[in-house]
Design a protein around this motif. Sequence first.
Motif, PDB file in Angstrom:
ATOM      1  N   VAL A  45       6.837  -1.673 -12.186  1.00 53.50           N
ATOM      2  CA  VAL A  45       6.205  -2.741 -11.397  1.00 53.50           C
ATOM      3  C   VAL A  45       5.544  -3.784 -12.289  1.00 53.50           C
ATOM      4  CG1 VAL A  45       4.549  -3.267  -9.559  1.00 53.50           C
ATOM      5  CG2 VAL A  45       5.798  -1.088  -9.527  1.00 53.50           C
ATOM      6  N   GLY A  46       4.615  -3.356 -13.111  1.00 52.09           N
ATOM      7  CA  GLY A  46       3.889  -4.287 -13.971  1.00 52.09           C
ATOM      8  C   GLY A  46       2.587  -3.652 -14.415  1.00 52.09           C
ATOM      9  N   ALA A  47       1.744  -4.460 -15.057  1.00 57.27           N
ATOM     10  CA  ALA A  47       0.481  -3.961 -15.600  1.00 57.27           C
ATOM     11  C   ALA A  47      -0.282  -3.165 -14.550  1.00 57.27           C
ATOM     12  CB  ALA A  47      -0.355  -5.126 -16.100  1.00 57.27           C
ATOM     13  N   THR A  48      -0.688  -1.959 -14.918  1.00 59.03           N
ATOM     14  CA  THR A  48      -1.312  -1.036 -13.967  1.00 59.03           C
ATOM     15  C   THR A  48      -2.660  -0.586 -14.500  1.00 59.03           C
ATOM     16  OG1 THR A  48       0.828  -0.247 -13.161  1.00 59.03           O
ATOM     17  CG2 THR A  48      -1.070   1.200 -12.805  1.00 59.03           C
ATOM     18  N   GLU A  49      -3.689  -0.673 -13.656  1.00 64.05           N
ATOM     19  CA  GLU A  49      -5.022  -0.213 -14.030  1.00 64.05           C
ATOM     20  C   GLU A  49      -5.497   0.856 -13.061  1.00 64.05           C
ATOM     21  OE1 GLU A  49      -8.301  -2.938 -13.353  1.00 64.05           O
ATOM     22  OE2 GLU A  49      -7.021  -4.190 -12.071  1.00 64.05           O
ATOM     23  N   GLN A  50      -6.294   1.770 -13.587  1.00 59.05           N
ATOM     24  CA  GLN A  50      -6.877   2.817 -12.758  1.00 59.05           C
ATOM     25  C   GLN A  50      -8.125   2.278 -12.072  1.00 59.05           C
ATOM     26  OE1 GLN A  50      -7.281   6.938 -14.340  1.00 59.05           O
ATOM     27  NE2 GLN A  50      -9.457   6.651 -13.928  1.00 59.05           N
ATOM     28  N   LEU A  51      -8.175   2.413 -10.753  1.00 59.60           N
ATOM     29  CA  LEU A  51      -9.337   1.964  -9.993  1.00 59.60           C
ATOM     30  C   LEU A  51     -10.298   3.112  -9.683  1.00 59.60           C
ATOM     31  CD1 LEU A  51      -7.638  -0.433  -7.396  1.00 59.60           C
ATOM     32  CD2 LEU A  51      -8.690  -1.023  -9.595  1.00 59.60           C
ATOM     33  N   HIS A  52      -9.746   4.313  -9.548  1.00 59.00           N
ATOM     34  CA  HIS A  52     -10.586   5.452  -9.164  1.00 59.00           C
ATOM     35  C   HIS A  52      -9.831   6.726  -9.511  1.00 59.00           C
ATOM     36  CE1 HIS A  52     -13.673   7.620  -6.926  1.00 59.00           C
ATOM     37  NE2 HIS A  52     -12.736   8.264  -6.252  1.00 59.00           N
ATOM     38  N   ARG A  53     -10.591   7.742  -9.918  1.00 58.72           N
ATOM     39  CA  ARG A  53      -9.949   9.014 -10.242  1.00 58.72           C
ATOM     40  C   ARG A  53     -10.886  10.165  -9.880  1.00 58.72           C
ATOM     41  NH1 ARG A  53      -5.795  10.916 -13.771  1.00 58.72           N
ATOM     42  NH2 ARG A  53      -6.155  13.056 -14.452  1.00 58.72           N
ATOM     43  N   THR A  54     -10.319  11.157  -9.235  1.00 56.54           N
ATOM     44  CA  THR A  54     -11.010  12.415  -8.986  1.00 56.54           C
ATOM     45  C   THR A  54     -10.158  13.513  -9.619  1.00 56.54           C
ATOM     46  OG1 THR A  54      -9.837  13.000  -6.931  1.00 56.54           O
ATOM     47  CG2 THR A  54     -11.716  11.482  -6.740  1.00 56.54           C
ATOM     48  N   PRO A  55     -10.642  14.748  -9.673  1.00 58.19           N
ATOM     49  CA  PRO A  55      -9.789  15.807 -10.225  1.00 58.19           C
ATOM     50  C   PRO A  55      -8.457  15.930  -9.496  1.00 58.19           C
ATOM     51  CG  PRO A  55     -12.054  16.561 -10.079  1.00 58.19           C
ATOM     52  CD  PRO A  55     -12.008  15.229  -9.390  1.00 58.19           C
ATOM     53  N   LYS A  56      -8.383  15.493  -8.229  1.00 54.19           N
ATOM     54  CA  LYS A  56      -7.157  15.669  -7.459  1.00 54.19           C
ATOM     55  C   LYS A  56      -6.356  14.389  -7.293  1.00 54.19           C
ATOM     56  CE  LYS A  56      -5.211  18.129  -3.609  1.00 54.19           C
ATOM     57  NZ  LYS A  56      -5.403  19.184  -2.623  1.00 54.19           N
ATOM     58  N   PHE A  57      -7.025  13.227  -7.135  1.00 59.11           N
ATOM     59  CA  PHE A  57      -6.303  11.996  -6.818  1.00 59.11           C
ATOM     60  C   PHE A  57      -6.689  10.852  -7.733  1.00 59.11           C
ATOM     61  CE2 PHE A  57      -6.133  14.289  -2.758  1.00 59.11           C
ATOM     62  CZ  PHE A  57      -4.776  14.208  -2.499  1.00 59.11           C
ATOM     63  N   THR A  58      -5.706   9.971  -7.966  1.00 60.80           N
ATOM     64  CA  THR A  58      -5.906   8.743  -8.739  1.00 60.80           C
ATOM     65  C   THR A  58      -5.438   7.568  -7.910  1.00 60.80           C
ATOM     66  OG1 THR A  58      -5.620   9.858 -10.871  1.00 60.80           O
ATOM     67  CG2 THR A  58      -5.211   7.486 -10.821  1.00 60.80           C
ATOM     68  N   VAL A  59      -6.223   6.487  -7.956  1.00 60.77           N
ATOM     69  CA  VAL A  59      -5.844   5.230  -7.290  1.00 60.77           C
ATOM     70  C   VAL A  59      -5.640   4.170  -8.370  1.00 60.77           C
ATOM     71  CG1 VAL A  59      -6.526   3.400  -5.689  1.00 60.77           C
ATOM     72  CG2 VAL A  59      -7.102   5.786  -5.179  1.00 60.77           C
TER      73      VAL A  59
ATOM     74  N   VAL B 143      -2.000   5.624  -4.395  1.00 61.22           N
ATOM     75  CA  VAL B 143      -2.779   6.842  -4.597  1.00 61.22           C
ATOM     76  C   VAL B 143      -1.793   7.980  -4.832  1.00 61.22           C
ATOM     77  CG1 VAL B 143      -2.919   7.330  -2.098  1.00 61.22           C
ATOM     78  CG2 VAL B 143      -4.578   8.351  -3.663  1.00 61.22           C
ATOM     79  N   TYR B 144      -2.105   8.845  -5.805  1.00 64.25           N
ATOM     80  CA  TYR B 144      -1.195   9.946  -6.112  1.00 64.25           C
ATOM     81  C   TYR B 144      -1.984  11.106  -6.718  1.00 64.25           C
ATOM     82  CZ  TYR B 144      -1.410   7.610 -10.698  1.00 64.25           C
ATOM     83  OH  TYR B 144      -1.835   7.012 -11.861  1.00 64.25           O
ATOM     84  N   ASN B 145      -1.366  12.278  -6.711  1.00 63.91           N
ATOM     85  CA  ASN B 145      -1.997  13.448  -7.325  1.00 63.91           C
ATOM     86  C   ASN B 145      -2.236  13.180  -8.809  1.00 63.91           C
ATOM     87  OD1 ASN B 145      -0.847  14.417  -4.809  1.00 63.91           O
ATOM     88  ND2 ASN B 145      -1.398  16.456  -5.534  1.00 63.91           N
ATOM     89  N   SER B 146      -3.454  13.359  -9.248  1.00 64.37           N
ATOM     90  CA  SER B 146      -3.809  13.036 -10.629  1.00 64.37           C
ATOM     91  C   SER B 146      -2.939  13.771 -11.636  1.00 64.37           C
ATOM     92  CB  SER B 146      -5.283  13.359 -10.880  1.00 64.37           C
ATOM     93  OG  SER B 146      -6.119  12.542 -10.078  1.00 64.37           O
TER      94      SER B 146
ATOM     95  N   LEU C  35       0.860  -1.179   0.000  1.00 62.57           N
ATOM     96  CA  LEU C  35       0.000   0.000   0.000  1.00 62.57           C
ATOM     97  C   LEU C  35       0.896   1.228   0.000  1.00 62.57           C
ATOM     98  CD1 LEU C  35      -2.438  -1.174   2.825  1.00 62.57           C
ATOM     99  CD2 LEU C  35      -2.663  -1.557   0.363  1.00 62.57           C
ATOM    100  N   LEU C  36       0.596   2.208  -0.866  1.00 59.72           N
ATOM    101  CA  LEU C  36       1.534   3.316  -1.035  1.00 59.72           C
ATOM    102  C   LEU C  36       0.818   4.631  -1.327  1.00 59.72           C
ATOM    103  CD1 LEU C  36       4.398   4.473  -1.399  1.00 59.72           C
ATOM    104  CD2 LEU C  36       4.367   3.608  -3.745  1.00 59.72           C
ATOM    105  N   ASN C  37       1.099   5.620  -0.512  1.00 58.03           N
ATOM    106  CA  ASN C  37       0.707   7.017  -0.760  1.00 58.03           C
ATOM    107  C   ASN C  37       2.007   7.810  -0.787  1.00 58.03           C
ATOM    108  OD1 ASN C  37      -0.303   9.600  -0.842  1.00 58.03           O
ATOM    109  ND2 ASN C  37      -1.336   9.509   1.139  1.00 58.03           N
ATOM    110  N   PRO C  38       2.654   7.893  -1.956  1.00 60.20           N
ATOM    111  CA  PRO C  38       4.020   8.435  -2.004  1.00 60.20           C
ATOM    112  C   PRO C  38       4.061   9.944  -1.858  1.00 60.20           C
ATOM    113  CG  PRO C  38       3.255   8.006  -4.216  1.00 60.20           C
ATOM    114  CD  PRO C  38       2.176   7.495  -3.287  1.00 60.20           C
ATOM    115  N   PRO C  39       5.163  10.478  -1.306  1.00 59.48           N
ATOM    116  CA  PRO C  39       5.343  11.933  -1.252  1.00 59.48           C
ATOM    117  C   PRO C  39       5.721  12.469  -2.622  1.00 59.48           C
ATOM    118  CG  PRO C  39       7.315  10.843  -0.474  1.00 59.48           C
ATOM    119  CD  PRO C  39       6.309   9.748  -0.750  1.00 59.48           C
ATOM    120  N   PHE C  40       5.472  13.752  -2.837  1.00 57.06           N
ATOM    121  CA  PHE C  40       5.953  14.373  -4.073  1.00 57.06           C
ATOM    122  C   PHE C  40       6.814  15.591  -3.775  1.00 57.06           C
ATOM    123  CE2 PHE C  40       1.783  16.100  -3.141  1.00 57.06           C
ATOM    124  CZ  PHE C  40       1.912  17.454  -3.363  1.00 57.06           C
TER     125      PHE C  40
END
Length: 380
Positions: free
Chosen positions: A359-373, A344-347, A308-313
């Motif tokens: 890492v490998g194949a990546t799919e978007q699970l959720h997106r808002t104007p500010k964040f993407t999971v 989760v990261y800033n969109s 699980l990762l919410n990385p800094p920017f």
Amino acid sequence: MPEFPYSRLRRWPDVEADNLQAYDATDLLLVERALALSTDAAITGDEIAVIGDEYGAVTLALIDAGLRGIRVHQDLATGRRALERNAEELGLTGFHAHELHAELLAGARLVLLQLPKSLAELEQIADAVARWAAPDVQFVAGGRVKHMALAQNEVLAGRFDLVQAQRAERKSRLIVAGGPLPVPDEPPFPVVVQHEGFALAAFGGAFAGARIDIGTRVLLDVLGSGALRASPGAASPTVIDLGCGTGALAVSFALAHPSARVIATDRSAAAVASARATVAANGLVDRITVTHDDAASELETAGADIVLLNPPFHLGASVHTGAATRLFEAAARLLRPGGELYTVYNSSLGYRAELSRLVGATEQLHRTPKFTVTRSIRRG
């Protein structure tokens, strides 16, 4: 005495780039003031404590000037390793590392501080200095003028009788405090706040304090909505909260998945102390391990089923994506083939392609104007 070779200092193992260096003008001002005070007030090296010396510029310059026995507290694991590496490179010894406890400050007559971004962190440090240092301590804090505010003086004034801002030099400024005021019986940190389903504890230097930051909240909501695979690779999956902060993701996951083995890790000592307090506040000491490490370098390769990762920017005051990239690389190393990384990261940062590459194949699970999971599956 030859001038200290600041230009030889490196940030490694932290991110290194042309626009990032291992010292700044504030370090130079702190060193100059410390050397003057050590002469005028006959302060010896073992009466000096240095806090927030990111890569060792202050500590090593003072040792190079003949002061030995300096006590040092650095929040980041990367900073601690950089200090050790820089000391070895320059052939310097004479410092002792400590956590932000009484051993760091007992009897200290001079405390040097690179001002933190957080007022809460400054409050905790000021309380610690007033609580444990010598009665005649001189507390010298410095920062870049563009990042300083009057509120910092007000925080210091809550713990010291005399607080004086010095004239700015080279776009940096020192604040000198002295005359410790009486402190409350108990330190003001950690702060513990009850949220829906679990409690969060935070020391002063923890990102977002005892709140759930917005990105973490978005990831928690996605994980709670059923996005997690029903069979994440093992009956008792190993789950790593990488860059755990106060431990919200680790605790939430452990409460929702009683069979999981959860490890929370962060490079910040304040985050680690907060996560341990969070784990204890939720009665999960036997189920969650918390480690202080740089990008989980000491954890087993290919041993995790889920990361699980919410990385800094940010790197300090600079916006820089290198910190996130190092954590994506760490996640790729930690995950077994087929293991899952939830990020989760800033969109606006658009990390999906980089996650797929590292890492490998990546799919978007959720997106808002500010964040993407996203969910990334570790390639074999």
